[in-house]
Design an enzyme around this catalytic site. Sequence first.
Site, PDB file in Angstrom:
ATOM      1  N   LYS A 137     -22.656  43.757  34.243  1.00 27.87           N
ATOM      2  CA  LYS A 137     -22.979  43.139  32.919  1.00 27.87           C
ATOM      3  C   LYS A 137     -22.818  44.401  31.976  1.00 27.87           C
ATOM      4  O   LYS A 137     -23.585  45.250  32.421  1.00 27.87           O
ATOM      5  CB  LYS A 137     -24.349  42.409  32.764  1.00 27.87           C
ATOM      6  CG  LYS A 137     -24.821  42.258  31.634  1.00 27.87           C
ATOM      7  CD  LYS A 137     -26.205  41.625  31.770  1.00 27.87           C
ATOM      8  CE  LYS A 137     -26.961  41.342  30.230  1.00 27.87           C
ATOM      9  NZ  LYS A 137     -28.211  41.088  30.191  1.00 27.87           N
ATOM     10  N   ALA A 166     -40.361  37.734  41.907  1.00 29.34           N
ATOM     11  CA  ALA A 166     -41.569  38.382  41.670  1.00 29.34           C
ATOM     12  C   ALA A 166     -42.563  38.908  42.824  1.00 29.34           C
ATOM     13  O   ALA A 166     -42.429  40.162  43.199  1.00 29.34           O
ATOM     14  CB  ALA A 166     -42.501  37.672  40.606  1.00 29.34           C
TER      15      ALA A 166
END
Length: 745
Positions: free
Chosen positions: A81, A19
């Site tokens: 993915k 973050a």
Amino acid sequence: MTTAPKPIRRVVIAGGGTAGWMVAAGLSKCLGKHYDIRLVESEEIGTVGVGEATIPTLHLMHQILDLDEREFIQATQATFKLGISFENWRNVGENYFHSFGKTGKGHWTAGFHHFWLEGRKRGLASDYGDYCLELRAGLDKRFALLPDNGISYAYHFDATLYGQYLRRFSENLGVQRIEGKIAKVHTDAASGDITGLQLDGGALIEGDFFIDCTGMRALLIGETLGVPYESWSRWLPCDSALAVQTTRVGEPVPYTRAIAHPWGWQWRIPLQHRVGNGVVFSSKHISDDEAKAALLANIEGEVLRQPRVIKFTPGQREQVWKKNCVAIGLASGFLEPIESTSIHLIQKGLTRLIELFPTDGVHQSDIDEYNRQTQEAIEVVRDFIILHYHVNNRTDSTFWRDCRDMDVPPLLKHRIQHFRDTARIMLNQGELFAENSWVQVMMGQGVQPASHHPITRNMDNRSLADFLGEIRKDVARTLMKLPKHQQFIDQFCPAPKLDAPTAQPMVMGPALHINPHARLGVVPLAGGAKVYVVDDFVQDPVGLVALAQAAAGQFQTLAGHPYPGPQLALPDSMAVELDGFFRQHLRLPLQVGAPLAMLGRFSRVLQDPATLDARQRICHRDDSGLDPGDMMSACVHYLFQDPQLGGTVFFRSLMSDADTAQFRRDANTLDASAFGDKYGLPPGYMTESNRYFEVIGRVPAKWNRAIFYDGAIFHSGDIPWASPAAYREGPGRLTINAFFKSRRP
């Protein structure tokens, strides 16, 4: 008169990790020329670090930063993915795939799934996934970058390496990193604004605007500014997680696996250098230790790091921007990573902040707008996650029944019913998950629409069959042109090899051939101890028996050894294999430290109960003679077909520690007759409770079953000796007994 807002010049980011460094990278790239940006973090404070799977929105972040895709992939050991495989969610044994991208081609009046439903009704359509390239490619382990964004994809990456990559990027753009722990947060007495962060070394880091990336602690927004936290536990029952990294086994698949269990779910995320694993679970339905054992029983490869429990409360801060502080990441709230939204929510918090950045001072209107947008966005993501739990057909556990019976938020309740009635998904502008995501999860979880849009009836059978068939063929044609996922990585973006974990030495000789799909079960003992059980332990138990039979003449009854029968040392190759299995699968459940030594042997019970000496008449422990800092674990592998020959029984002493120690000393010094007279114990194997020891559990013998336990627990062979001939003929009660010496953790 109101005081004019103070212009922002100094921005301080509290906390690093994914973050903190995403925020630092985004702010420095977009606004760094105008602001002094500093980030405070401490190497001593770890990060949660479980978020390794992403969704395609990350491409926007990387476009903003102008990152080189190949460089990013190699720096973070990333793989590609194409979606998420949901296993056992709708019901045990039933799976579905939530893919990225679009499925088929829709009409402005109705999405493709309406035409597919009409096709199914007429017998003209195949599986829904046949019309989605990402789904077919994922399941077939294929991937390639296609022109014109022809395939929608995201990444699996190492979150720690990603943070380091973004740190280098940010520091090159002028972000100053300051090492230190935050000891105190200073605020202005009049306004309540944060004015600075005082570090444990005494330094004061002053700023005009602060971004709280301190994780679940929420040091600024929560502890300092007192913003309450709204819990969503009534809808999201899981409150704990465990994460563990393992060595890579086989080629990485281009999708995340989400495997449901009776108490929560498990993830598997394959990277180029390792695999990320973990479980998210409800502590009301399973203990931490049981969850850890379940996780370790359902992973592949060698464990690289001790798993640790992460406790959380799903929910959101009632405000994520208050005064001159914005919380981003876990400091703002937590949603479990079932749909890989954690990094997206960081990214969205960052981009929203850049859009509303208070250049000329903080205005309440900006604060209100930021909080409104954040709340609307997070609640829709929350509802999408609740959908996975609420709509299910599982009846195997209280956890899933409770999820099905709970009352869900009004908008989600409406959407489920609307889809069930009409197959419609009506979304608001800007929602994260598009129609195809809702359709895949709705139908995957078992919601079957009762009707669909009438526009689909305008097509006759031939037109509808041609329409569906051409889409399916186009997907199939493109699929066959795609290379395998691993092949594409090897050609386009192979990451540098990292230091591999220490491997076990190669020793030539006969092999145990431990079943690669072996899974740990748990047998609880009274008092809280556990025995770990592995059924179908080896692939060829008959071959092991034949090997022992061929070496029958080499078995020896060791002089002075208490084992009631002959033994034969396990070949080194088998011992190494068994030791490797123990280190990989049992060290963590049994909570042992660094391994020191291992001993394994074939054993047979042959001694008549009437001839047993004092040591052999009683239960025993395997930790005699160990140094205080060491411990012993044990294994018994049953290699006989007749369970009546006896398993293993566990005891606890009913005596004081001093009396127990004296009892054991007497067993080692008195002859059988004197010991029996003193304690009133007749000859025979101890299999039942008596005045000195109480049975706390048994594990029955079973062909090809292995059990592992702490050797400090009193135990004994559960030998009934009902048919002496059964012990003496053929291999009899043949076992492999192994002992694993290690440091105490």
